[in-house]
Design a protein around this motif. Sequence first.
Motif, PDB file in Angstrom:
ATOM      1  N   ALA A   1      -1.273  -1.274   0.003  1.00  0.00           N
ATOM      2  CA  ALA A   1      -0.759  -1.386   1.376  1.00  0.00           C
ATOM      3  C   ALA A   1      -0.826  -2.840   1.857  1.00  0.00           C
ATOM      4  O   ALA A   1       0.061  -3.308   2.573  1.00  0.00           O
ATOM      5  CB  ALA A   1      -1.546  -0.472   2.313  1.00  0.00           C
ATOM      6  N   ALA A   2      -1.883  -3.555   1.443  1.00  0.00           N
ATOM      7  CA  ALA A   2      -2.050  -4.961   1.832  1.00  0.00           C
ATOM      8  C   ALA A   2      -0.907  -5.811   1.272  1.00  0.00           C
ATOM      9  O   ALA A   2      -0.336  -6.648   1.976  1.00  0.00           O
ATOM     10  CB  ALA A   2      -3.397  -5.492   1.346  1.00  0.00           C
ATOM     11  N   VAL A   3      -0.565  -5.574   0.007  1.00  0.00           N
ATOM     12  CA  VAL A   3       0.532  -6.317  -0.618  1.00  0.00           C
ATOM     13  C   VAL A   3       1.857  -5.956   0.062  1.00  0.00           C
ATOM     14  O   VAL A   3       2.685  -6.828   0.356  1.00  0.00           O
ATOM     15  CB  VAL A   3       0.587  -6.024  -2.142  1.00  0.00           C
ATOM     16  CG1 VAL A   3       1.822  -6.648  -2.768  1.00  0.00           C
ATOM     17  CG2 VAL A   3      -0.683  -6.532  -2.823  1.00  0.00           C
ATOM     18  N   ALA A   4       2.015  -4.657   0.362  1.00  0.00           N
ATOM     19  CA  ALA A   4       3.246  -4.207   1.021  1.00  0.00           C
ATOM     20  C   ALA A   4       3.385  -4.851   2.404  1.00  0.00           C
ATOM     21  O   ALA A   4       4.481  -5.252   2.800  1.00  0.00           O
ATOM     22  CB  ALA A   4       3.248  -2.681   1.140  1.00  0.00           C
TER      23      ALA A   4
ATOM     24  N   PHE B   1       0.574 -11.481   7.520  1.00  0.00           N
ATOM     25  CA  PHE B   1      -0.563 -12.062   6.817  1.00  0.00           C
ATOM     26  C   PHE B   1      -1.884 -11.506   7.364  1.00  0.00           C
ATOM     27  O   PHE B   1      -2.772 -11.113   6.611  1.00  0.00           O
ATOM     28  CB  PHE B   1      -0.530 -13.592   6.967  1.00  0.00           C
ATOM     29  CG  PHE B   1      -1.660 -14.290   6.280  1.00  0.00           C
ATOM     30  CD1 PHE B   1      -1.677 -14.393   4.885  1.00  0.00           C
ATOM     31  CD2 PHE B   1      -2.710 -14.813   7.010  1.00  0.00           C
ATOM     32  CE1 PHE B   1      -2.729 -15.021   4.248  1.00  0.00           C
ATOM     33  CE2 PHE B   1      -3.766 -15.448   6.369  1.00  0.00           C
ATOM     34  CZ  PHE B   1      -3.773 -15.551   4.985  1.00  0.00           C
ATOM     35  N   MET B   2      -1.982 -11.422   8.708  1.00  0.00           N
ATOM     36  CA  MET B   2      -3.200 -10.921   9.346  1.00  0.00           C
ATOM     37  C   MET B   2      -3.478  -9.471   8.944  1.00  0.00           C
ATOM     38  O   MET B   2      -4.602  -9.104   8.589  1.00  0.00           O
ATOM     39  CB  MET B   2      -3.045 -11.003  10.864  1.00  0.00           C
ATOM     40  CG  MET B   2      -4.064 -11.889  11.524  1.00  0.00           C
ATOM     41  SD  MET B   2      -3.540 -12.348  13.181  1.00  0.00           S
ATOM     42  CE  MET B   2      -3.176 -10.786  13.955  1.00  0.00           C
ATOM     43  N   VAL B   3      -2.437  -8.639   9.018  1.00  0.00           N
ATOM     44  CA  VAL B   3      -2.593  -7.226   8.668  1.00  0.00           C
ATOM     45  C   VAL B   3      -2.967  -7.096   7.185  1.00  0.00           C
ATOM     46  O   VAL B   3      -3.825  -6.301   6.805  1.00  0.00           O
ATOM     47  CB  VAL B   3      -1.297  -6.440   8.982  1.00  0.00           C
ATOM     48  CG1 VAL B   3      -1.364  -5.036   8.411  1.00  0.00           C
ATOM     49  CG2 VAL B   3      -1.072  -6.399  10.487  1.00  0.00           C
ATOM     50  N   SER B   4      -2.342  -7.928   6.357  1.00  0.00           N
ATOM     51  CA  SER B   4      -2.600  -7.871   4.921  1.00  0.00           C
ATOM     52  C   SER B   4      -4.052  -8.224   4.604  1.00  0.00           C
ATOM     53  O   SER B   4      -4.717  -7.543   3.822  1.00  0.00           O
ATOM     54  CB  SER B   4      -1.647  -8.828   4.206  1.00  0.00           C
ATOM     55  OG  SER B   4      -1.874  -8.775   2.826  1.00  0.00           O
ATOM     56  N   VAL B   5      -4.550  -9.294   5.231  1.00  0.00           N
ATOM     57  CA  VAL B   5      -5.945  -9.697   5.013  1.00  0.00           C
ATOM     58  C   VAL B   5      -6.894  -8.608   5.491  1.00  0.00           C
ATOM     59  O   VAL B   5      -7.870  -8.262   4.817  1.00  0.00           O
ATOM     60  CB  VAL B   5      -6.237 -11.045   5.731  1.00  0.00           C
ATOM     61  CG1 VAL B   5      -7.728 -11.325   5.776  1.00  0.00           C
ATOM     62  CG2 VAL B   5      -5.510 -12.178   5.032  1.00  0.00           C
ATOM     63  N   PHE B   6      -6.584  -8.036   6.668  1.00  0.00           N
ATOM     64  CA  PHE B   6      -7.402  -6.953   7.222  1.00  0.00           C
ATOM     65  C   PHE B   6      -7.484  -5.781   6.236  1.00  0.00           C
ATOM     66  O   PHE B   6      -8.559  -5.243   5.965  1.00  0.00           O
ATOM     67  CB  PHE B   6      -6.783  -6.505   8.560  1.00  0.00           C
ATOM     68  CG  PHE B   6      -7.327  -5.217   9.097  1.00  0.00           C
ATOM     69  CD1 PHE B   6      -8.576  -5.178   9.706  1.00  0.00           C
ATOM     70  CD2 PHE B   6      -6.588  -4.042   9.005  1.00  0.00           C
ATOM     71  CE1 PHE B   6      -9.078  -3.983  10.206  1.00  0.00           C
ATOM     72  CE2 PHE B   6      -7.081  -2.848   9.496  1.00  0.00           C
ATOM     73  CZ  PHE B   6      -8.329  -2.811  10.102  1.00  0.00           C
TER      74      PHE B   6
ATOM     75  N   TRP C   1       6.387  -7.274   3.927  1.00  0.00           N
ATOM     76  CA  TRP C   1       7.187  -6.625   4.969  1.00  0.00           C
ATOM     77  C   TRP C   1       8.270  -7.517   5.580  1.00  0.00           C
ATOM     78  O   TRP C   1       9.425  -7.074   5.719  1.00  0.00           O
ATOM     79  CB  TRP C   1       6.283  -6.041   6.050  1.00  0.00           C
ATOM     80  CG  TRP C   1       7.060  -5.526   7.218  1.00  0.00           C
ATOM     81  CD1 TRP C   1       7.064  -6.010   8.475  1.00  0.00           C
ATOM     82  CD2 TRP C   1       7.984  -4.417   7.209  1.00  0.00           C
ATOM     83  NE1 TRP C   1       7.921  -5.298   9.274  1.00  0.00           N
ATOM     84  CE2 TRP C   1       8.511  -4.310   8.515  1.00  0.00           C
ATOM     85  CE3 TRP C   1       8.441  -3.524   6.237  1.00  0.00           C
ATOM     86  CZ2 TRP C   1       9.448  -3.347   8.872  1.00  0.00           C
ATOM     87  CZ3 TRP C   1       9.378  -2.558   6.593  1.00  0.00           C
ATOM     88  CH2 TRP C   1       9.868  -2.476   7.886  1.00  0.00           C
ATOM     89  N   PRO C   2       7.961  -8.777   5.936  1.00  0.00           N
ATOM     90  CA  PRO C   2       9.021  -9.615   6.524  1.00  0.00           C
ATOM     91  C   PRO C   2      10.255  -9.725   5.626  1.00  0.00           C
ATOM     92  O   PRO C   2      11.387  -9.755   6.125  1.00  0.00           O
ATOM     93  CB  PRO C   2       8.340 -10.974   6.710  1.00  0.00           C
ATOM     94  CG  PRO C   2       6.894 -10.642   6.830  1.00  0.00           C
ATOM     95  CD  PRO C   2       6.673  -9.480   5.913  1.00  0.00           C
ATOM     96  N   LEU C   3      10.047  -9.770   4.298  1.00  0.00           N
ATOM     97  CA  LEU C   3      11.183  -9.840   3.365  1.00  0.00           C
ATOM     98  C   LEU C   3      11.984  -8.554   3.406  1.00  0.00           C
ATOM     99  O   LEU C   3      13.229  -8.559   3.421  1.00  0.00           O
ATOM    100  CB  LEU C   3      10.677 -10.097   1.944  1.00  0.00           C
ATOM    101  CG  LEU C   3      10.070 -11.471   1.676  1.00  0.00           C
ATOM    102  CD1 LEU C   3       9.617 -11.567   0.227  1.00  0.00           C
ATOM    103  CD2 LEU C   3      11.097 -12.564   1.989  1.00  0.00           C
TER     104      LEU C   3
ATOM    105  N   LEU D   1      -7.579   2.768   2.177  1.00  0.00           N
ATOM    106  CA  LEU D   1      -8.718   2.301   2.973  1.00  0.00           C
ATOM    107  C   LEU D   1      -8.423   0.885   3.445  1.00  0.00           C
ATOM    108  O   LEU D   1      -7.759   0.144   2.732  1.00  0.00           O
ATOM    109  CB  LEU D   1      -9.994   2.334   2.123  1.00  0.00           C
ATOM    110  CG  LEU D   1     -10.535   3.724   1.804  1.00  0.00           C
ATOM    111  CD1 LEU D   1     -11.668   3.621   0.792  1.00  0.00           C
ATOM    112  CD2 LEU D   1     -11.004   4.441   3.051  1.00  0.00           C
ATOM    113  N   PRO D   2      -8.870   0.454   4.586  1.00  0.00           N
ATOM    114  CA  PRO D   2      -9.764   1.146   5.543  1.00  0.00           C
ATOM    115  C   PRO D   2      -9.051   2.021   6.569  1.00  0.00           C
ATOM    116  O   PRO D   2      -9.664   2.387   7.563  1.00  0.00           O
ATOM    117  CB  PRO D   2     -10.431  -0.043   6.235  1.00  0.00           C
ATOM    118  CG  PRO D   2      -9.360  -1.082   6.289  1.00  0.00           C
ATOM    119  CD  PRO D   2      -8.547  -0.903   5.030  1.00  0.00           C
ATOM    120  N   LEU D   3      -7.785   2.344   6.375  1.00  0.00           N
ATOM    121  CA  LEU D   3      -7.067   3.164   7.352  1.00  0.00           C
ATOM    122  C   LEU D   3      -7.544   4.619   7.281  1.00  0.00           C
ATOM    123  O   LEU D   3      -8.110   5.059   6.279  1.00  0.00           O
ATOM    124  CB  LEU D   3      -5.560   3.096   7.087  1.00  0.00           C
ATOM    125  CG  LEU D   3      -4.941   1.693   7.167  1.00  0.00           C
ATOM    126  CD1 LEU D   3      -3.487   1.729   6.733  1.00  0.00           C
ATOM    127  CD2 LEU D   3      -5.067   1.150   8.578  1.00  0.00           C
TER     128      LEU D   3
END
Length: 379
Positions: free
Chosen positions: A198-201, A226-231, A205-207, A165-167
């Motif tokens: 998923a947020a942590v992943a 960072f934006m996607v992770s916070v979302f 992701w950049p790494l 969630l929320p996907l």
Amino acid sequence: MSQSPAPRPPGTIRVGSIAGSDVLVSSSWFVVAALIAVLMAPVVEQTQPGLGALKYVAGVAFAVLLYGSVLLHEASHALMAQRLGLPVGAITLHFLGGMTTIEGEARRPRDEFLVAVVGPITSIAVGGVALLLTGVLPGGLVLLAAQGLAGANLLVGVLNLVPGLPLDGGRVLRAGVWGLTGSPRRGTVVAGWGGRVAAVAALAWPLAQEALFDTRPDIVDWALAFMVSVFLWTGATSAMTTAAIRARLPRLVARDLARRSLAVPSDLPLAEAVRRAQEAEAGGIITTTPAGAPVGVVSEAALMATPEDRRPWIATATVARTLVEGLTLPAGLTGEDLVRAIGLHPASEYLLVEDDGSVFGVLVTDDVERAFSAGRSAD
Ligand SMILES: [Zn+2]
């Protein structure tokens, strides 16, 4: 079903409607459209040289096309929800994509699954069609647009299937766990944790990008991650919180929370009304016309604020709130419907009536809140 127009969220404009649902565009979208136009300009220039300032128009046109496909994704959610009898609010397009407000919960795991899964299927289908078009289009800007649409929609479709969630994939997972365990609540907890993972992943992701493709992530990669992770994290957390609140709602039954009421003529002195109510052990006072029809409900706060030595000299009606629309509720109201009714017409007291119109009692908002908070410790 008739619906009162929902207040439009600030910073959005209405561009139309689909199957009765308002389509809103958030002001952040215009920033993205401009950004896309600027970022696309060099590619447009390369594909079709000599356009001059028109190359930005091509970029904006592409942004409109792109969000048109996001709208198809959202519309598929809305139409499926409507088909299954779930009331749909507005469809909002914003800088991260789109959002469809579905009011009320799916009744069955199957419904939840269907409403969620049509979105990614629509995006993958649109992406597939665009991909086929790239094979037949001659070239130029239309080919560029088709390639862009294919890439974006396939990406949106696949990423939305990530089971958190929320996907949409999170809602598919929620439906699955709900179906297996019979508990929608457990489904939300599992899918909510999926969203947090998923947020942590997304943050890492950049790494991973550096390790897998040997490309050094730049500041834009990190900002995006960072934006996607916070979302994802806030979306997952809010879904879990809402589910915890919803779980307590079924315990709210207007009939069970009602206080016994006493009816008195509007012009009866307040002191006498209070004396009669105490005698009858009533927790609420209703004022009536001489013919006995209810016209008002006494406000406990207004009553308490009236000094005792004044009460013999004023009519009960002076501390009663007139029963305007929304202050008379069916005694059979429960859970979410009850909370919605109170939210629609906030008051401290309501008159509860039976289906035949006869008075059942008085509902005090404080009692509802107390019952709701009491449920918290039982979680
Ligand atoms: Zn979706």
